[in-house]
Motif scaffolding. Structure first.
Motif, PDB file in Angstrom:
ATOM      1  N   GLY A  22      -6.000 -59.813  -3.581  1.00 59.68           N
ATOM      2  CA  GLY A  22      -5.812 -60.095  -2.161  1.00 59.68           C
ATOM      3  C   GLY A  22      -4.921 -59.112  -1.443  1.00 59.68           C
ATOM      4  O   GLY A  22      -5.365 -58.389  -0.553  1.00 59.68           O
ATOM      5  N   SER A  23      -3.658 -59.048  -1.787  1.00 61.21           N
ATOM      6  CA  SER A  23      -2.757 -58.164  -1.064  1.00 61.21           C
ATOM      7  C   SER A  23      -2.271 -57.034  -1.962  1.00 61.21           C
ATOM      8  O   SER A  23      -2.303 -57.130  -3.176  1.00 61.21           O
ATOM      9  N   ALA A  24      -1.798 -55.987  -1.316  1.00 56.98           N
ATOM     10  CA  ALA A  24      -1.313 -54.822  -2.065  1.00 56.98           C
ATOM     11  C   ALA A  24       0.015 -55.152  -2.729  1.00 56.98           C
ATOM     12  O   ALA A  24       0.784 -55.975  -2.237  1.00 56.98           O
ATOM     13  N   CYS A  25       0.280 -54.503  -3.852  1.00 61.54           N
ATOM     14  CA  CYS A  25       1.566 -54.682  -4.525  1.00 61.54           C
ATOM     15  C   CYS A  25       2.668 -54.025  -3.695  1.00 61.54           C
ATOM     16  O   CYS A  25       2.392 -53.301  -2.741  1.00 61.54           O
ATOM     17  N   ALA A  26       3.902 -54.271  -4.058  1.00 55.38           N
ATOM     18  CA  ALA A  26       5.033 -53.727  -3.304  1.00 55.38           C
ATOM     19  C   ALA A  26       5.026 -52.202  -3.297  1.00 55.38           C
ATOM     20  O   ALA A  26       5.341 -51.582  -2.283  1.00 55.38           O
ATOM     21  N   ALA A  27       4.627 -51.590  -4.420  1.00 58.30           N
ATOM     22  CA  ALA A  27       4.599 -50.124  -4.492  1.00 58.30           C
ATOM     23  C   ALA A  27       3.565 -49.550  -3.534  1.00 58.30           C
ATOM     24  O   ALA A  27       3.833 -48.584  -2.809  1.00 58.30           O
ATOM     25  N   CYS A  28       2.381 -50.138  -3.511  1.00 56.61           N
ATOM     26  CA  CYS A  28       1.326 -49.644  -2.619  1.00 56.61           C
ATOM     27  C   CYS A  28       1.657 -49.925  -1.163  1.00 56.61           C
ATOM     28  O   CYS A  28       1.380 -49.108  -0.281  1.00 56.61           O
ATOM     29  N   HIS A  40       4.651 -50.056   0.074  1.00 53.04           N
ATOM     30  CA  HIS A  40       5.700 -49.099   0.430  1.00 53.04           C
ATOM     31  C   HIS A  40       5.108 -47.718   0.731  1.00 53.04           C
ATOM     32  O   HIS A  40       5.550 -47.032   1.647  1.00 53.04           O
ATOM     33  N   GLN A  41       4.103 -47.340  -0.044  1.00 57.17           N
ATOM     34  CA  GLN A  41       3.479 -46.032   0.136  1.00 57.17           C
ATOM     35  C   GLN A  41       2.341 -46.073   1.158  1.00 57.17           C
ATOM     36  O   GLN A  41       1.681 -45.063   1.385  1.00 57.17           O
ATOM     37  N   ARG A  42       2.108 -47.258   1.739  1.00 53.44           N
ATOM     38  CA  ARG A  42       1.069 -47.456   2.760  1.00 53.44           C
ATOM     39  C   ARG A  42      -0.306 -46.987   2.280  1.00 53.44           C
ATOM     40  O   ARG A  42      -0.982 -46.199   2.931  1.00 53.44           O
ATOM     41  N   ARG A  43      -0.663 -47.482   1.114  1.00 56.34           N
ATOM     42  CA  ARG A  43      -1.969 -47.152   0.574  1.00 56.34           C
ATOM     43  C   ARG A  43      -2.619 -48.420   0.040  1.00 56.34           C
ATOM     44  O   ARG A  43      -1.966 -49.441  -0.153  1.00 56.34           O
TER      45      ARG A  43
END
Length: 151
Positions: free
Chosen positions: A9-15, A17-20
């Motif tokens: 569903g949602s992006a992980c914190a790392a992604c 943060h990197q807006r990907r």
């Protein structure tokens, strides 16, 4: 563990943060899900994303990788609290506490009928020096008389 692997569903914190977009094989999704953004930012500030991914991948089991992520997060949080000493300050406080408790234990286990007892902790895990009970009034720790501090 319960966290969605990348591609969910949602992006992980790392992604985030990197807006990907969080891809299906995202290496950090299991360790830094979207709700751990604050923790990830702290770890990112200290270690960087590529170093973080390398340090986690170096562990062979999933359990060890989760432990590594938790340890790196703990270390980064300490670096925020103590920019100069980081987690070293906590380790030193724990070493002092262990030494104090060993002194107290040595004092409590000293038999009154013996006259003296030697308790050697010189090969202990933390590399602390020995504790020697000379008699009921003297405790020597690393050659220093600490009985008055114990009473």
């Amino acid at each position: 563990m319960g966290a969605q692997v990348g591609g969910g569903g949602s992006a992980c914190a790392a992604c985030k943060h990197q807006r990907r977009k969080c891809e299906k094989g995202c290496e950090l999704a299991n360790y830094f899900p979207s709700e751990k953004m604050k923790e990830f930012k702290a770890v990112h500030k200290v270690f960087g994303v590529s170093n973080l991914a390398k340090m986690i991948k170096e562990n062979s089991t999933e359990q060890a990788r989760h432990r590594a992520a938790a340890t790196l997060t703990w270390e980064a949080e300490w670096r925020k609290k103590e920019p100069v000493e980081g987690c070293y300050k906590e380790v030193e406080m724990l070493r002092c506490e262990i030494l104090r408790l060993r002194e107290l234990l040595a004092r409590c286990t000293c038999g009154k009928s013996d006259g003296f007892r030697v308790v050697d902790y010189s090969n202990g895990y933390w590399g602390l020096g020995g504790v020697v009970i000379l008699n009921e009034q003297q405790v020597l720790v690393n050659g220093m008389n600490t009985w008055n501090q114990l009473v």
